[in-house]
Motif scaffolding. Structure first.
Motif, mmCIF file in Angstrom:
data_model
loop_
_atom_site.group_PDB
_atom_site.id
_atom_site.type_symbol
_atom_site.label_atom_id
_atom_site.label_comp_id
_atom_site.label_asym_id
_atom_site.label_seq_id
_atom_site.Cartn_x
_atom_site.Cartn_y
_atom_site.Cartn_z
ATOM 1 N N SER A 56 0.351 -0.762 -0.098
ATOM 2 C CA SER A 56 -0.391 0.257 0.480
ATOM 3 C C SER A 56 0.676 1.593 0.299
ATOM 4 C CB SER A 56 -0.626 0.227 1.479
ATOM 5 O OG SER A 56 -0.649 0.015 2.423
ATOM 6 N N ALA A 69 -4.319 3.805 -1.242
ATOM 7 C CA ALA A 69 -3.859 2.721 -2.496
ATOM 8 C C ALA A 69 -3.337 1.451 -2.262
ATOM 9 C CB ALA A 69 -3.787 3.026 -3.681
ATOM 10 N N ILE A 109 -8.469 1.697 -3.335
ATOM 11 C CA ILE A 109 -8.117 3.405 -3.252
ATOM 12 C C ILE A 109 -9.371 3.817 -2.112
ATOM 13 C CG2 ILE A 109 -9.654 3.464 -5.281
ATOM 14 C CD1 ILE A 109 -7.113 5.465 -6.463
#
Length: 120
Positions: A56, A69, A109
């Motif tokens: 991430s 995201a 996201i």
């Protein structure tokens, strides 16, 4: 428990890698087959090792907005087929089905806005 490593080149940006490794787990003791050799194949006595990698990124656009995201189960790891075939028995006590991630690879996201003034 998973291992997590986060790298932040500056305070507004961070990259995170999470590795979830589960060693092989015994499903049934091998002595079980002595009394009932037709109950299951010998390779179904253990679950096998399981590895999952998640990645991430987080970026603070401004003080009030953070973007994030990533990908969960990036390498699309699956538990051994024998464990997957028992998914309908998920609620049985002692089942390994609640230990493994059956959702496979997925992406996310998002944004985290902060509303209101900060107070000291």
């Amino acid at each position: 428990s998973p291992t997590t490593l986060t790298y932040s080149p500056h305070e507004a940006l961070s990259f995170t890698w999470t590795w979830d490794w589960q060693p092989s787990q015994e499903i049934q003791d091998s002595d079980f087959l002595l009394n009932d050799p037709d109950n299951r194949r010998a390779e179904h006595l253990e679950a096998g090792d399981f590895h999952q990698h998640d990645f991430s990124v987080r970026y603070d656009v401004v003080d009030q907005v953070t973007l994030r995201a990533g990908v969960t189960n990036a390498l699309d790891a699956e538990p051994v087929e024998y464990i997957q075939s028992n998914i309908p028995n998920r609620n049985q006590e002692g089942s390994l089905n609640d230990v493994f991630d059956f959702l496979r690879r997925r992406f996310f996201i998002g944004a985290n806005p902060k509303f209101g003034a900060a107070r000291d």
